[in-house]
Design a protein around this motif. Structure first.
Motif, short mmCIF file in Angstrom:
data_model
loop_
_atom_site.label_atom_id
_atom_site.label_comp_id
_atom_site.label_asym_id
_atom_site.label_seq_id
_atom_site.Cartn_x
_atom_site.Cartn_y
_atom_site.Cartn_z
N VAL A 113 -30.15 33.09 44.80
CA VAL A 113 -29.65 31.90 44.10
C VAL A 113 -29.60 30.71 45.06
CG1 VAL A 113 -27.68 30.93 42.84
CG2 VAL A 113 -28.30 33.36 42.55
N ASP A 114 -29.18 30.96 46.31
CA ASP A 114 -29.09 29.89 47.30
C ASP A 114 -30.44 29.24 47.55
OD1 ASP A 114 -26.47 30.64 47.50
OD2 ASP A 114 -26.73 31.78 49.36
N LEU A 115 -31.51 30.04 47.53
CA LEU A 115 -32.84 29.51 47.83
C LEU A 115 -33.35 28.58 46.74
CD1 LEU A 115 -34.52 32.71 49.32
CD2 LEU A 115 -33.75 30.68 50.56
N TYR A 116 -32.79 28.67 45.54
CA TYR A 116 -33.22 27.80 44.45
C TYR A 116 -32.34 26.56 44.31
CZ TYR A 116 -36.87 30.75 42.51
OH TYR A 116 -38.03 31.44 42.33
N ARG A 117 -31.28 26.48 45.09
CA ARG A 117 -30.42 25.31 45.00
C ARG A 117 -31.09 24.11 45.66
NH1 ARG A 117 -24.83 28.53 46.54
NH2 ARG A 117 -24.39 29.28 44.44
N PRO A 118 -30.83 22.91 45.16
CA PRO A 118 -31.48 21.70 45.71
C PRO A 118 -30.82 21.22 47.00
CG PRO A 118 -30.04 21.09 43.92
CD PRO A 118 -30.00 22.59 43.98
N VAL A 119 -30.69 22.12 47.94
CA VAL A 119 -30.11 21.77 49.24
C VAL A 119 -30.77 22.65 50.30
CG1 VAL A 119 -28.24 23.44 48.96
CG2 VAL A 119 -27.95 21.51 50.52
N ASP A 120 -30.96 22.10 51.47
CA ASP A 120 -31.62 22.86 52.53
C ASP A 120 -30.70 23.97 53.02
OD1 ASP A 120 -33.66 23.27 54.64
OD2 ASP A 120 -32.02 22.64 55.95
N LEU A 121 -31.21 25.19 53.04
CA LEU A 121 -30.41 26.35 53.40
C LEU A 121 -29.93 26.26 54.85
CD1 LEU A 121 -29.47 29.17 52.29
CD2 LEU A 121 -31.45 30.11 53.48
N GLN A 122 -30.82 25.92 55.76
CA GLN A 122 -30.45 25.85 57.17
C GLN A 122 -29.42 24.75 57.42
OE1 GLN A 122 -33.30 24.31 60.13
NE2 GLN A 122 -33.05 26.23 61.24
N GLY A 123 -29.63 23.58 56.80
CA GLY A 123 -28.69 22.48 56.96
C GLY A 123 -27.31 22.82 56.44
N TRP A 124 -27.27 23.51 55.30
CA TRP A 124 -25.99 23.89 54.70
C TRP A 124 -25.20 24.78 55.65
CZ3 TRP A 124 -23.53 23.21 49.88
CH2 TRP A 124 -22.46 24.06 49.64
N TRP A 125 -25.85 25.82 56.19
CA TRP A 125 -25.14 26.74 57.06
C TRP A 125 -24.83 26.12 58.41
CZ3 TRP A 125 -22.66 30.47 54.98
CH2 TRP A 125 -23.13 31.11 53.85
#
Length: 290
Positions: A113-125
């Motif tokens: 689900v996280d991979l489909y969100r409109p936000v960069d995964l690396q930046g979020w974490w």
């Protein structure tokens, strides 16, 4: 037994360019989250302080036999101990932080689900981890350092007000870079769970290497000269050894610039490696649990 199933993302969603407000909110939320667990914070402060005294008295006995060992006098060595304890949790030298949450989401499959969100995964974490590090620096960093300062004679930046302010500024920059390097290493270790289905082995290896080569157990100059020369250029040295040497003013002038440049270089290189792994993940994701 349920078998891992494959989720193929043929056209990965490209996260849109988002303003810094989102990531600032992520960092603030992470700060507040860790601030909620006050009992855990006080228990951690107590643990860091107790271990700080154990290590400090060991160093004191060693330095009384070998004064100026590794180029550190007794005051600098004791400061090294307490600064190491202060940075242990902010830098997550023993792993943890966002690593726990990310690996759990990979294991349960929620990461899809996280991979489909409109936000960069690396930046979020990354910003999630920066919020955590800020809280731990203010709590589990400052309080053990103050406790150590009440018992031992610790060394603070000196050589005039201007030089001291510059040292404090460079130290905080170095700590920030150390957190980013630590995050990048933990992020890479966590992402291996997509291929190995369990990242705990890689995580444990990374922690062992980090504890030895970061300078947390012993300052790297105390190692044999050939090994020390190699260790001081590895990414783990950017986590503990360089920030502590900056604070102790063992790095000044060109050496200071070289140390910060080494940290920045490893931070960029490891973030880029994590980005490449993330792209591979978004092309074909294997999710455990169905």
């Amino acid at each position: 037994m349920a078998q891992p199933s494959a989720l193929t993302v043929n056209q990965p969603v490209r996260p849109p360019r988002l303003g810094g407000g989102l990531y600032a909110a992520v960092a603030r939320g992470s700060f507040r989250r860790y601030a909620t667990y006050r009992a855990a914070t006080w228990a951690g402060v107590f643990t860091n302080t107790v271990f700080g005294f154990f290590i400090a008295y060991t160093y004191q006995a060693l330095w009384q036999i070998r004064p100026h060992l590794g180029g550190y006098d007794l005051s600098a060595a004791l400061t090294y101990v307490w600064l190491g304890q202060a940075l242990l949790m902010p830098i997550a030298a023993m792993g943890g932080g966002m690593q726990d949450d990310l690996e759990a989401r990979i294991t349960t499959g929620d990461i899809a689900v996280d991979l489909y969100r409109p936000v960069d995964l690396q930046g979020w974490w990354l910003f999630n981890d920066l919020g955590r590090a800020c809280y731990h620096l203010l709590s589990r960093g400052l309080l053990p350092m103050l406790a150590g300062g009440l018992v031992f004679r610790l060394r603070m930046p000196a050589d005039g007000a201007g030089a001291a302010l510059l040292t404090w500024f460079c130290f905080l920059v170095s700590v920030l870079l150390a957190v980013v390097v630590s995050f990048a290493l933990r992020y890479i270790a966590s992402l291996t769970g997509f291929w190995l289905l369990d990242a705990r082995g890689v995580r444990q290896i990374s922690v062992v290497l980090g504890m030895f080569f970061s300078g947390f157990l012993l300052p790297l100059p105390l190692l044999p000269s050939a090994l020390a020369a190699v260790a001081e250029r590895l990414p783990w040295a950017a986590m503990i050894q360089i920030p502590l040497d900056v604070f102790l003013q063992r790095r000044t002038g060109p050496a200071l610039a070289a140390g910060l440049a080494l940290q920045a270089g490893w931070a960029l290189a490891l973030l880029a490696a994590g980005r490449l792994m993330q792209r591979a993940v978004m092309r074909k994701v294997v999710v455990q649990g169905g």
